[in-house]
Design a protein around this motif. Structure first.
Motif, short mmCIF file in Angstrom:
data_model
loop_
_atom_site.label_atom_id
_atom_site.label_comp_id
_atom_site.label_asym_id
_atom_site.label_seq_id
_atom_site.Cartn_x
_atom_site.Cartn_y
_atom_site.Cartn_z
N GLN A 33 61.31 18.36 -42.78
CA GLN A 33 60.52 19.50 -43.05
C GLN A 33 61.12 20.80 -43.74
N LEU A 34 60.27 20.83 -44.15
CA LEU A 34 60.05 22.75 -44.74
C LEU A 34 59.20 23.78 -43.67
N ILE A 35 60.33 24.96 -43.48
CA ILE A 35 59.97 25.60 -42.38
C ILE A 35 59.50 27.18 -43.38
N VAL A 36 58.26 27.99 -42.58
CA VAL A 36 58.58 29.30 -43.77
C VAL A 36 58.34 30.20 -42.63
N SER A 37 59.34 30.94 -41.30
CA SER A 37 58.44 32.01 -40.65
C SER A 37 58.44 33.01 -41.34
N LEU A 38 57.29 34.02 -41.07
CA LEU A 38 57.29 35.24 -41.97
C LEU A 38 56.64 35.28 -40.94
N ARG A 39 56.54 37.54 -41.49
CA ARG A 39 56.18 37.68 -39.95
C ARG A 39 55.41 39.91 -41.70
N THR A 40 53.76 39.90 -40.87
CA THR A 40 53.60 40.94 -41.26
C THR A 40 52.98 42.45 -40.66
N ARG A 41 52.96 43.02 -41.29
CA ARG A 41 52.36 44.15 -40.38
C ARG A 41 51.27 45.01 -41.06
N TYR A 42 50.54 45.53 -40.70
CA TYR A 42 48.98 45.71 -41.16
C TYR A 42 48.79 47.44 -40.34
N ALA A 43 48.27 48.08 -41.02
CA ALA A 43 47.58 48.92 -40.70
C ALA A 43 46.88 48.51 -40.22
N PRO A 44 46.24 48.70 -39.20
CA PRO A 44 44.32 48.62 -38.24
C PRO A 44 43.32 49.41 -39.22
N GLU A 45 43.24 48.48 -40.52
CA GLU A 45 41.86 49.12 -41.06
C GLU A 45 40.62 48.15 -40.85
N ALA A 46 39.59 48.99 -41.22
CA ALA A 46 38.39 48.47 -40.47
C ALA A 46 38.01 46.90 -41.34
N ASP A 47 38.78 47.06 -42.39
CA ASP A 47 38.32 46.26 -43.20
C ASP A 47 39.56 44.70 -43.20
N LEU A 48 41.04 45.35 -42.69
CA LEU A 48 41.53 44.30 -42.29
C LEU A 48 41.32 42.26 -42.19
N MET A 49 41.79 41.66 -43.30
CA MET A 49 41.18 40.55 -42.78
C MET A 49 42.66 39.59 -42.68
N LEU A 50 43.16 38.95 -41.26
CA LEU A 50 43.96 38.48 -40.59
C LEU A 50 43.94 37.28 -41.18
N GLY A 51 45.36 36.54 -41.29
CA GLY A 51 45.27 35.36 -41.66
C GLY A 51 45.16 35.10 -43.16
N SER A 52 45.65 35.69 -43.68
CA SER A 52 45.24 35.51 -45.31
C SER A 52 46.94 34.98 -46.45
N ALA A 53 48.13 35.96 -45.22
CA ALA A 53 49.07 35.59 -45.69
C ALA A 53 49.06 34.32 -45.48
N LEU A 54 48.79 33.52 -44.08
CA LEU A 54 49.42 31.84 -44.13
C LEU A 54 48.54 31.66 -45.07
N GLU A 55 47.23 31.90 -45.41
CA GLU A 55 46.15 31.02 -46.30
C GLU A 55 47.54 31.08 -47.85
N THR A 56 47.53 32.20 -47.98
CA THR A 56 48.26 32.65 -49.49
C THR A 56 49.94 31.69 -49.71
N ALA A 57 50.31 31.47 -48.36
CA ALA A 57 51.39 30.46 -48.32
C ALA A 57 51.78 28.98 -48.72
N TRP A 58 49.69 28.51 -47.35
CA TRP A 58 49.63 27.06 -48.27
C TRP A 58 49.47 27.17 -49.00
N GLN A 59 48.37 27.69 -49.46
CA GLN A 59 48.00 27.74 -50.89
C GLN A 59 48.90 27.22 -52.15
N LEU A 60 50.27 28.11 -52.25
CA LEU A 60 51.00 28.01 -52.94
C LEU A 60 52.22 26.63 -52.92
N LEU A 61 52.38 26.16 -51.11
CA LEU A 61 53.47 25.38 -50.74
C LEU A 61 52.40 24.09 -51.02
#
Length: 470
Positions: free
Chosen positions: A256-284
């Motif tokens: 099993q390959l395990i990737v544990s990551l943390r992100t921190r965003y400014a609480p902006e109106a156009d913030l899109m959550l889940g994009s970091a996970l989607e990027t990791a999934w797509q690349l791996l």
């Protein structure tokens, strides 16, 4: 203890079909609703529930039925309606009543039931002379034993998933300062979300073994019921023995390959959550996640917009969710979204499974780290490799701990620590700078085979913490 029966139907059970199912107990069975109407209970008149029926869930993600039930469902994959009935085992008529309810649904809507067996629509009469006192208001839904110290859930399923009702049991235990203790036979396995939910002390996976009694499925410690809770058994010398069944391991070559990551965003109106996970999934994996949900089974097609809307509607309360991959590439993730004074934070654990002949994509980790740091406000990322099952479930046996492969500090984290300090750890380790003006730092710790990588990571993190304290 409960016995679970699930009806899988291609059509949504409507009100009339549900009512037909509720008559499985004849006129003597009382009907009750709980959980704000999301759960219907078949009860003895004025007594305790016999069967609890959850609201139907539309599964729109391929492979979920096979992942959680291990059933050869053939064409019954998805989309399907999943209607779950849980029967108590303290009344002999409860399980037949649950089977009759499920059987009535599939006889009208077609489909199948789990566990496999003859579909019945017979009326199940109540056993005379077994009236029970009504439950108290303090007894939570889905908990089999509720003491001052523990909420005990007894499960007899091949895979114990973090379902809606198990999530509610965990919430109840946490808010009342109790331990959630899940009791299973030793043939059961946990999904990764259930394993992560049990991570915090004093929660526990209690495995029933006919040879030794009970043991902890994650540590192997022998257990005994004492003072209202399963606790480690002690010898005369004060030590806790390890169950022999826990030490019986066999190497399969799966990893099993395990990737544990943390992100921190400014609480902006156009913030899109889940994009970091989607990027990791797509690349791996070469594809985005297949689905997401707040519990198992995962039922919704992947959508960063929908999960962002959910998290925003719940703020400032945290949101916990699960993402799942396509059946041909085992992958699952948990995401904790939290609103803090520093911003909106995501705590993500992504696990990917590989058969013995497959090579995990370790060469893609540096590129992933650079992309997340530059585009997704990465705070930190730890990548590890471990020998474990490709299907990403957890068996009640010893598993070697993950071996660190790489550790990454995001741009802001490097700035807070100081580039000079972070670039010179007390090791023969030269980090790779990702970016120029304000770089992130990527530390390569090995290829997942060097057990000393764990010690290196401890020394590195201690070095970095020392800078933050000064």
């Amino acid at each position: 203890m409960t016995k679970d029966v699930i009806a899988l139907t291609p059509q949504m059970p409507d009100i009339r079909t549900i009512l037909a199912g509720l008559y499985a107990g004849g006129p003597d069975v009382a009907i009750n609703t709980t959980a704000d109407g999301a759960v219907i209970q078949l009860c003895r008149p004025g007594g305790r529930p016999l069967v609890s029926i959850e609201a139907p869930i539309l599964l729109q993600v391929r492979g979920e039925i096979r992942r959680l039930l291990g059933a050869d469902t053939g064409a019954w994959d998805s989309p399907l309606w999943w209607t779950e009935a849980r029967a108590v085992t303290t009344a002999p008529e409860a399980e037949p009543l649950a089977r009759s309810f499920a059987g009535r649904l599939v006889s009208v809507l077609s489909g199948t039931t789990w566990p496999a067996g003859p579909v019945t629509t017979d009326v199940v009469p109540l056993t005379p002379g077994t009236a029970a006192t009504p439950p108290t208001d303090t007894e939570p839904l889905g908990v089999d034993v509720f003491t001052d110290k523990a909420a005990v859930v007894i499960q007899d399923r091949p895979v114990v998933a973090m379902t809606n009702w198990l999530s509610e049991a965990l919430r109840t235990a946490t808010t009342s300062d109790r331990a959630l203790q899940i009791v299973t036979p030793k043939s059961s396995r946990l999904t990764l979300p259930t394993r992560i939910a049990l991570r915090g002390h004093p929660n526990r996976w209690v495995v029933q073994d006919p040879e030794c009694g009970y043991y902890d499925g994650l540590s192997g410690a022998l257990l005994q019921w004492h003072d209202g809770v399963f606790a480690p058994a002690r010898t005369d010398s004060g030590t806790t023995p390890v169950a022999q069944a826990f030490t019986q391991i066999s190497g399969t070559g799966e990893r099993q390959l395990i990737v544990s990551l943390r992100t921190r965003y400014a609480p902006e109106a156009d913030l899109m959550l889940g994009s970091a996970l989607e990027t990791a999934w797509q690349l791996l994996t070469g594809a985005p996640p297949a689905g997401w949900s707040t519990a198992e089974p995962v039922n919704l097609p992947w959508s960063t917009r929908q999960l962002t809307d959910l998290a925003r509607s719940r703020a400032p309360r945290p949101t916990w969710l699960i993402a799942i991959g396509h059946p041909d590439r085992p992958a699952i993730a948990t995401v904790q979204i939290t609103r803090t004074t520093a911003g909106v934070e995501e705590d993500i654990t992504l696990a990917l499974g590989y058969d013995p002949g497959e090579i995990p994509p370790l060469d893609a980790i540096e590129g992933l780290a650079e992309t997340l740091a530059a585009e997704h406000h990465l705070t930190s990322m730890l990548t590890s490799l471990r020998p474990a099952t490709c299907d990403l479930t957890v068996a009640p046996r010893f598993e070697a701990p993950p071996i660190p492969v790489a550790f990454t500090l995001g741009i802001d984290t490097v700035h807070d620590i100081g580039l000079g300090h972070a670039s010179r750890p007390p090791l023969a380790l030269q980090p790779i700078q990702l970016g120029r003006a304000r770089p992130a730092l990527h530390y390569v710790l090995g290829d997942g085979t060097n057990a000393q990588a764990g010690t290196m990571l401890q020394q590195l993190t201690q070095h970095l913490k020392n800078a933050q304290k000064s």
